[in-house]
Write an enzyme that holds these catalytic residues in place. Structure first.
Site, PDB file in Angstrom:
ATOM      1  N   CYS A   1       0.836  -1.202   0.000  1.00 23.29           N
ATOM      2  CA  CYS A   1       0.000   0.000   0.000  1.00 23.29           C
ATOM      3  C   CYS A   1       0.878   1.263   0.000  1.00 23.29           C
ATOM      4  O   CYS A   1       1.763   1.402   0.844  1.00 23.29           O
ATOM      5  CB  CYS A   1      -0.906   0.006   1.235  1.00 23.29           C
ATOM      6  SG  CYS A   1      -2.064   1.390   1.245  1.00 23.29           S
TER       7      CYS A   1
ATOM      8  N   CYS B   1      -0.032   4.284   0.746  1.00 22.42           N
ATOM      9  CA  CYS B   1      -0.617   5.380   1.545  1.00 22.42           C
ATOM     10  C   CYS B   1      -0.269   5.305   3.028  1.00 22.42           C
ATOM     11  O   CYS B   1      -0.946   5.914   3.860  1.00 22.42           O
ATOM     12  CB  CYS B   1      -2.134   5.394   1.363  1.00 22.42           C
ATOM     13  SG  CYS B   1      -2.624   5.325  -0.357  1.00 22.42           S
TER      14      CYS B   1
ATOM     15  N   CYS C   1      -1.763  -4.969  -1.183  1.00 22.35           N
ATOM     16  CA  CYS C   1      -3.081  -4.670  -1.747  1.00 22.35           C
ATOM     17  C   CYS C   1      -3.698  -5.910  -2.423  1.00 22.35           C
ATOM     18  O   CYS C   1      -3.012  -6.580  -3.189  1.00 22.35           O
ATOM     19  CB  CYS C   1      -2.944  -3.557  -2.779  1.00 22.35           C
ATOM     20  SG  CYS C   1      -4.517  -2.843  -3.277  1.00 22.35           S
TER      21      CYS C   1
ATOM     22  N   CYS D   1      -5.342  -4.899   1.008  1.00 20.68           N
ATOM     23  CA  CYS D   1      -4.853  -5.060   2.378  1.00 20.68           C
ATOM     24  C   CYS D   1      -5.885  -5.745   3.285  1.00 20.68           C
ATOM     25  O   CYS D   1      -7.061  -5.871   2.943  1.00 20.68           O
ATOM     26  CB  CYS D   1      -4.512  -3.691   2.951  1.00 20.68           C
ATOM     27  SG  CYS D   1      -5.903  -2.558   2.980  1.00 20.68           S
TER      28      CYS D   1
ATOM     29  N   CYS E   1     -11.048   1.350   2.083  1.00 22.31           N
ATOM     30  CA  CYS E   1      -9.769   1.622   1.414  1.00 22.31           C
ATOM     31  C   CYS E   1      -9.348   3.044   1.751  1.00 22.31           C
ATOM     32  O   CYS E   1      -9.886   4.002   1.206  1.00 22.31           O
ATOM     33  CB  CYS E   1      -9.929   1.450  -0.098  1.00 22.31           C
ATOM     34  SG  CYS E   1      -8.480   1.973  -1.044  1.00 22.31           S
TER      35      CYS E   1
END
Ligand code: SF4
Length: 161
Positions: free
Chosen positions: A53, A55, A72, A74, A83
């Site tokens: 991920c 982010c 992902c 996740c 998400c």
């Protein structure tokens, strides 16, 4: 940023479209959002072999890849259908927050958004997975939420009992 291979981008786009359909979500329709997240997943795929991920902040990305929690899609997505990258969303670009507790940051930021396709997604939504995930969330965010409250929420929310 390193130049991404077109085939890596194509592979991640294909994965994202397939998972969106399977999970009853859609790729964020707000211009540029899905493209940016997919590029982030592609960078990690080229650097580490897996779509970690993009982010989150990681102290050690290699260790996170081995841990698998944030590969992902996740565990958070597969447990709560949420998400936080805003890649897999509703048709207005908002994430689904219906399966998060009120004190979770997803609910705090976006409020309550309902899931229009509750029959799809949440493949890992068991009581145990919800409890484990929320206990870790509470510890990481130093929240004062009891284990009893977490367990009660998990029992009410789990798709697979
Ligand atoms: S939050 Fe989860 S599902 Fe969304 S892009 Fe990141 S890893 Fe994928």
């Amino acid at each position: 940023m390193s130049k991404l291979k077109p085939e890596t981008i194509a592979k991640l786009e294909n994965f994202a479209n397939t998972f969106a359909a399977k999970s009853g979500t859609m790729l964020n329709p707000v211009e540029g959002v899905a493209k940016t997240v997919i590029e982030g997943l592609a960078i990690h795929t080229e650097d580490f072999g897996r779509p970690l991920c993009p982010c989150n902040f990681y102290e050690d990305k290699k260790a996170e890849v081995d841990k698998k929690t944030w590969i992902c899609p996740c565990e958070e997505m597969q447990t709560f259908k949420y998400c936080h990258c805003l890649l897999f969303t509703l048709d207005n670009g908002m994430p689904i927050t219906e399966y998060l507790p009120e004190w979770h940051e997803g609910r705090q930021i976006y409020g309550l958004t309902n899931d229009p396709t509750p029959d799809k997604g949440r493949a890992l939504s068991t009581v145990q997975n919800i409890v484990d995930n929320l206990k870790e969330f509470v510890a990481n965010h130093k929240l004062d939420i009891s284990e009893e409250e977490i367990t009660k929420f998990a029992q009410e929310t789990a798709k697979r009992k």
